[in-house]
Design a protein around this motif. Structure first.
Motif, PDB file in Angstrom:
ATOM      1  N   SER A 156       0.496  -1.027  -0.073  1.00 40.42           N
ATOM      2  CA  SER A 156      -0.032  -0.191   0.474  1.00 40.42           C
ATOM      3  C   SER A 156       0.856   1.446  -0.292  1.00 40.42           C
ATOM      4  CB  SER A 156      -0.866  -0.034   0.999  1.00 40.42           C
ATOM      5  OG  SER A 156      -1.372   0.955   1.769  1.00 40.42           O
ATOM      6  N   TRP A 163      -1.047   6.613   8.404  1.00 40.40           N
ATOM      7  CA  TRP A 163      -1.539   7.201   8.629  1.00 40.40           C
ATOM      8  C   TRP A 163      -2.238   6.749   9.709  1.00 40.40           C
ATOM      9  CZ3 TRP A 163      -5.330   3.299   5.502  1.00 40.40           C
ATOM     10  CH2 TRP A 163      -6.814   3.732   5.020  1.00 40.40           C
ATOM     11  N   TYR A 169      -2.180  -1.031  10.166  1.00 45.30           N
ATOM     12  CA  TYR A 169      -2.568  -1.208   9.027  1.00 45.30           C
ATOM     13  C   TYR A 169      -1.312  -0.831   8.318  1.00 45.30           C
ATOM     14  CZ  TYR A 169      -4.378  -1.135   3.932  1.00 45.30           C
ATOM     15  OH  TYR A 169      -4.099  -1.618   2.159  1.00 45.30           O
ATOM     16  N   GLY A 200      -2.371   3.030  -4.714  1.00 45.53           N
ATOM     17  CA  GLY A 200      -2.814   4.349  -3.925  1.00 45.53           C
ATOM     18  C   GLY A 200      -4.874   3.608  -3.641  1.00 45.53           C
ATOM     19  N   ALA A 201      -6.060   4.710  -4.048  1.00 40.47           N
ATOM     20  CA  ALA A 201      -7.032   4.632  -3.627  1.00 40.47           C
ATOM     21  C   ALA A 201      -7.581   4.292  -5.144  1.00 40.47           C
ATOM     22  CB  ALA A 201      -7.122   6.415  -2.728  1.00 40.47           C
ATOM     23  N   ASN A 207     -12.215   0.877   1.674  1.00 34.99           N
ATOM     24  CA  ASN A 207     -12.272   1.978   1.169  1.00 34.99           C
ATOM     25  C   ASN A 207     -13.726   2.485   0.546  1.00 34.99           C
ATOM     26  OD1 ASN A 207     -12.070   1.452  -1.231  1.00 34.99           O
ATOM     27  ND2 ASN A 207     -10.238   2.466  -1.493  1.00 34.99           N
ATOM     28  N   MET A 261       0.029   9.777  -5.844  1.00 30.87           N
ATOM     29  CA  MET A 261      -0.571   9.716  -3.750  1.00 30.87           C
ATOM     30  C   MET A 261       0.706  10.405  -2.986  1.00 30.87           C
ATOM     31  SD  MET A 261      -3.080   8.118  -1.155  1.00 30.87           S
ATOM     32  CE  MET A 261      -4.818   8.213  -1.472  1.00 30.87           C
TER      33      MET A 261
HETATM   34  C1  BGC Z   1      -6.663   1.161   1.669  1.00 32.22           C
HETATM   35  C2  BGC Z   1      -7.249   1.695   1.828  1.00 32.22           C
HETATM   36  C3  BGC Z   1      -6.492   3.548   0.961  1.00 32.22           C
HETATM   37  C4  BGC Z   1      -5.631   3.795   0.345  1.00 32.22           C
HETATM   38  C5  BGC Z   1      -4.999   5.099   0.394  1.00 32.22           C
HETATM   39  C6  BGC Z   1      -5.053   1.190   1.038  1.00 32.22           C
HETATM   40  O1  BGC Z   1      -3.471   0.712   1.344  1.00 32.22           O
HETATM   41  O2  BGC Z   1      -6.494   0.035   2.104  1.00 32.22           O
HETATM   42  O3  BGC Z   1      -8.903   2.153   2.533  1.00 32.22           O
HETATM   43  O4  BGC Z   1      -7.817   4.366   0.519  1.00 32.22           O
HETATM   44  O5  BGC Z   1      -5.111   3.449   0.390  1.00 32.22           O
HETATM   45  O6  BGC Z   1      -5.158   5.504   1.345  1.00 32.22           O
END
Ligand code: BGC
Length: 271
Positions: A156, A163, A169, A200-201, A207, A261
């Motif tokens: 991620s 975060w 996470y 990213g998102a 999400n 991002m």
């Molecule tokens: C998460 C999402 C999030 C994205 C960007 C991902 O790893 O699981 O929930 O929107 O990262 O922040």
């Protein structure tokens, strides 16, 4: 011509964990369309996994649904045994299964911490270890690929972007970054490639709250220089390339598929 119509994974056997929905389903589909036989691992949604198998078969591909909990050693071992018994071996392993259990730090329970680490980090360890054992048992099959095997660790952007409210996470993904690189260093001489993809998102169920209303989506787009929420297909394409011989000299690298991002968008005007 697209890489899927070129069948760059022809004859290879892939396993995608967490393959019945979201990013995993898109990867499974893209790999099948690129010519791989794909084992779709799922935890509980048998009907979603089965309908993806049917969709792939209808499009001329070959797939198999396998239930397993990636955080449980015996479950992972049984899953690999099924794939190897069915197709003879394995060439590509995508460790994609992942969960979020968010909470403000003061309220985060030990259970939330443990659950996320168990799936996102221990799950990748167990699956990568089983994959490496099989890749080394078989060695390079040069008619299929230059490498003895390829592992893709789904991470991620939060392996480098802190975060708040998601400490479990982010810690799991940060740990995964070093897991991936250390493993890549350890097995490169055995012709096994290990890489990461950090989305990213992406518009998936994990999400939903971040994109399902126009207000939420507008706020999310502030964080994305490319000004669109990602589609699971964006990740599917990247995974096919990273598993194919087109990326044969790449190992220990993370591909950030995030519309920018990770470019610190706030600094476009600030700083
Ligand atoms: C998460 C999402 C999030 C994205 C960007 C991902 O790893 O699981 O929930 O929107 O990262 O922040």
């Amino acid at each position: 011509m697209s890489q899927t119509s070129l069948k760059v994974l022809q004859g290879q056997r892939a396993l995608v964990t967490g393959g019945s929905s979201g990013i995993g389903a898109a990867i499974a589909h893209a790999m099948a369309m690129a010519g791989a036989k794909v084992a779709i691992n799922y935890l509980s949604d048998n009907s979603a996994a089965q309908s993806l198998v049917n969709e792939i078969s209808a499009a001329g591909g070959e797939a198999l649904a396998i239930q397993a909990d990636v955080s449980q050693e015996s479950s992972v071992e049984a899953m690999f045994q099924t794939v190897i018994e069915t197709w003879g071996s394995l060439d590509i392993m995508v460790a994609n299964a992942g969960i979020q259990q968010d909470a403000p730090f003061m309220e985060m329970t030990l259970e939330q911490w443990n659950n996320v680490l168990a799936v996102n980090l221990t799950g990748q360890f167990l699956c990568a270890r089983a994959a490496v054992r099989e890749f080394l048992r078989r060695g390079v099959a040069s008619e299929l690929s230059c490498a003895a095997g390829k592992i893709i660790c789904m991470s991620s952007v939060h392996d480098i972007i802190p975060w708040a409210g998601h400490v479990n996470y982010a810690a799991s993904k940060g740990g995964l970054l070093m897991f991936m690189k250390s493993l890549a260093q350890e097995v490169a001489h055995q012709k096994i490639r290990v890489n990461g993809i950090s989305p990213g998102a992406i518009r998936t169920p994990i999400n939903r709250a971040a994109w399902e209303t126009p207000e939420a989506e507008a706020e999310l787009l502030e964080l994305i220089p490319y000004k669109r929420v990602g589609d699971p297909v964006d990740i599917g394409r990247a995974a096919v390339w990273l598993a194919s011989d087109a990326s044969d000299y790449i190992t220990g690298t993370t591909l950030y598929v995030d519309g920018g991002m990770t470019l610190y968008p706030g600094f476009r005007e600030g700083g």
